[in-house]
Design an enzyme around this catalytic site. Structure first.
Site, PDB file in Angstrom:
ATOM      1  N   GLY A  49       1.220   1.351  -5.446  1.00 54.54           N
ATOM      2  CA  GLY A  49       2.128   1.270  -4.291  1.00 54.54           C
ATOM      3  C   GLY A  49       2.268   2.609  -3.586  1.00 54.54           C
ATOM      4  N   ALA A  50       1.143   3.321  -3.426  1.00 54.31           N
ATOM      5  CA  ALA A  50       1.190   4.682  -2.879  1.00 54.31           C
ATOM      6  C   ALA A  50       1.160   4.711  -1.350  1.00 54.31           C
ATOM      7  CB  ALA A  50       0.014   5.501  -3.430  1.00 54.31           C
ATOM      8  N   ASN A  51       1.188   3.531  -0.732  1.00 53.21           N
ATOM      9  CA  ASN A  51       1.117   3.505   0.733  1.00 53.21           C
ATOM     10  C   ASN A  51       2.485   3.548   1.393  1.00 53.21           C
ATOM     11  OD1 ASN A  51       1.215   0.780  -0.479  1.00 53.21           O
ATOM     12  ND2 ASN A  51       1.576   0.171   1.630  1.00 53.21           N
ATOM     13  N   SER A  52       3.559   3.488   0.610  1.00 55.21           N
ATOM     14  CA  SER A  52       4.889   3.352   1.207  1.00 55.21           C
ATOM     15  C   SER A  52       5.941   4.023   0.337  1.00 55.21           C
ATOM     16  CB  SER A  52       5.192   1.839   1.323  1.00 55.21           C
ATOM     17  OG  SER A  52       6.508   1.626   1.774  1.00 55.21           O
ATOM     18  N   GLY A  53       7.040   4.424   0.971  1.00 58.90           N
ATOM     19  CA  GLY A  53       8.242   4.840   0.245  1.00 58.90           C
ATOM     20  C   GLY A  53       8.035   5.940  -0.778  1.00 58.90           C
ATOM     21  N   GLY A  55       6.278   5.993  -3.533  1.00 54.04           N
ATOM     22  CA  GLY A  55       4.886   6.170  -3.956  1.00 54.04           C
ATOM     23  C   GLY A  55       4.105   7.044  -2.993  1.00 54.04           C
ATOM     24  N   SER A 180      14.910   1.043 -12.301  1.00 58.12           N
ATOM     25  CA  SER A 180      16.045   1.114 -11.377  1.00 58.12           C
ATOM     26  C   SER A 180      17.331   0.959 -12.173  1.00 58.12           C
ATOM     27  CB  SER A 180      15.952  -0.024 -10.356  1.00 58.12           C
ATOM     28  OG  SER A 180      17.203  -0.236  -9.734  1.00 58.12           O
ATOM     29  N   TYR A 205      15.292  -9.384 -10.050  1.00 53.43           N
ATOM     30  CA  TYR A 205      14.931  -7.977  -9.849  1.00 53.43           C
ATOM     31  C   TYR A 205      15.442  -7.168 -11.043  1.00 53.43           C
ATOM     32  CZ  TYR A 205      14.472  -3.282  -7.882  1.00 53.43           C
ATOM     33  OH  TYR A 205      14.141  -1.959  -7.692  1.00 53.43           O
TER      34      TYR A 205
END
Ligand SMILES: NC(=O)c1ccc[n+]([C@@H]2O[C@H](COP(=O)([O-])OP(=O)(O)OC[C@H]3O[C@@H](n4cnc5c(N)ncnc54)[C@H](OP(=O)(O)O)[C@@H]3O)[C@@H](O)[C@H]2O)c1
Ligand SMILES: *[C@@H]1O[C@H](CO)[C@@H](O)[C@H](O)[C@H]1NC(C)=O
Length: 324
Positions: A49-53, A55, A180, A205
């Site tokens: 998930g390194a494309n957003s936020g 990450g 989280s 979640y």
């Protein structure tokens, strides 16, 4: 005019007050870590998930520290855009970026990703299990798992398993798991892990983030003495695209956005604890712990329950087809 100002002040004040009540423990000021420029030279790091936020911010920091960063993402276009952004920001002396396709909602994709990594990479120093999905409507992964458990826990479970030999050959190596604080309102519903009887998106979640912690606990036990460590973290409340499935009334959106600027962390701030776990010599040899704000975090008993961790491990192992 003065009435409008007064109304704005009252509404604004009300929202800020509400946000304080909702997010009371958030420590907004985060000290940014400073490592010397070549700290990660020669190190290979996988970030899911390194494309957003978080990450993306983490990948950017690792790139600055001269790591070889493997961005494991499900959307090629978005990953390329993110890679461009972080390369532009990383300056002249930077590491290297590799984009690889990974859809954690598909065990086939996880297997293919790992086959390629095992064939192409001579070592993996750090694996960061960061990708996640939050409070989505009820959907199932390709393999029939409830989406949040499937992506946040089961996809990463198989991923880690299939990269473990390579990690063991790359010691000292590290696994970092992004959980989280919302784990607190969950438990593992062993009777209905895929929530087929009853779906509560908030609960699912929390269940998946508790699963991240129990996974960390059991994996650390199994990895004792191997030179591979695994630690979890909770990043705080961070301004990212994680809330994309949460409906906010149109009129409240600007207010929510303003409040998020005041109370939420930036992605870079949110990336500090995973960065610490990936880079710091202070955590060399430390394993099976959870961190927040770059310090060990005390967990509730349900997240340190060895028996539940073992039970979840065995069931997960069967669900992803590693045992029958
Ligand atoms: N933001 C917070 O306040 C907060 C608080 C506590 C914990 N966390 C945790 O932090 C982690 C990162 O989240 P974020 O806040 O940075 O949110 P984000 O901006 O939405 O990033 C989530 C990442 O996960 C990826 N992802 C989702 N489903 C995937 C799948 N099936 N296969 C591969 N990748 C997938 C997303 O890819 P796409 O862009 O393609 O969707 C995206 O890159 C998550 O594990 C989250 O639970 C966040
Ligand atoms: C859904 O789960 C959350 C978190 O566990 C809980 O606080 C809430 O009461 C649940 N909602 C319903 C309708 O059961």
């Amino acid at each position: 005019m003065s009435t409008a100002v007064l109304v704005a002040a009252v509404v604004g004040g009300g929202v800020l007050f509400l946000m304080r009540r909702l997010f009371p423990q958030q420590k907004k000021v985060v000290k940014l870590l400073q490592y010397s420029a070549d700290t990660m030279r020669g190190k290979t790091v996988i970030v899911t998930g390194a494309n957003s936020g978080i990450g993306k911010a983490l990948a950017g920091e690792l790139l600055k520290l001269q790591a070889r960063v493997i961005m494991a993402c499900r959307d090629q276009g978005s990953a390329e855009q993110a890679a461009q952004d972080i390369k532009k920001q990383a300056g002249p002396e930077q590491g290297e970026v590799v984009i690889k396709h990974l859809d954690l909602a598909s065990l086939r994709s996880v297997r293919k990703f790992c086959e390629e990594i095992n064939a192409e990479e001579s070592k993996i120093d750090i694996l960061v299990n960061n990708a996640g999905i939050f409070r989505c409507p009820y959907t199932k992964t390709e393999d029939g798992f409830e989406m949040q458990l499937g992506v946040n826990h089961l996809g990463h479970f198989l991923l880690t398993h299939l990269l473990l030999d390579l990690l063991k050959r790359s010691t000292p190596s590290r696994i970092v798991v992004v959980s989280s604080k919302l784990y607190k309102s969950g438990h593992i519903n062993f009777d209905d892990l895929n929530s087929e009887v009853n779906y509560n998106k908030s609960f699912c979640y929390s269940q998946s983030k508790l699963a991240n912690l129990l996974f960390t606990l059991e994996l650390a036990r199994q990895l004792e003495g191997t030179g591979v460590t695994v630690n979890a973290l909770t990043p705080g409340i961070v301004r990212t695209r994680l809330g994309r499935h949460v409906q906010i009334p149109l009129l409240a959106k600007p207010l929510f956005y303003l409040a998020s600027l005041v109370f939420f962390r930036s992605p870079l701030e949110g990336a500090q604890t995973p960065l610490y776990l990936a880079c710091s010599p202070e955590v060399e040899g430390v394993s099976g712990k959870c961190f927040a704000d770059c310090e060990e975090e005390e967990l509730m008993a349900k997240a340190t329950d060895d028996q539940a961790a073992k039970k979840l491990w065995d069931i997960s192992s069967r669900m992803v087809g590693l045992t029958n």
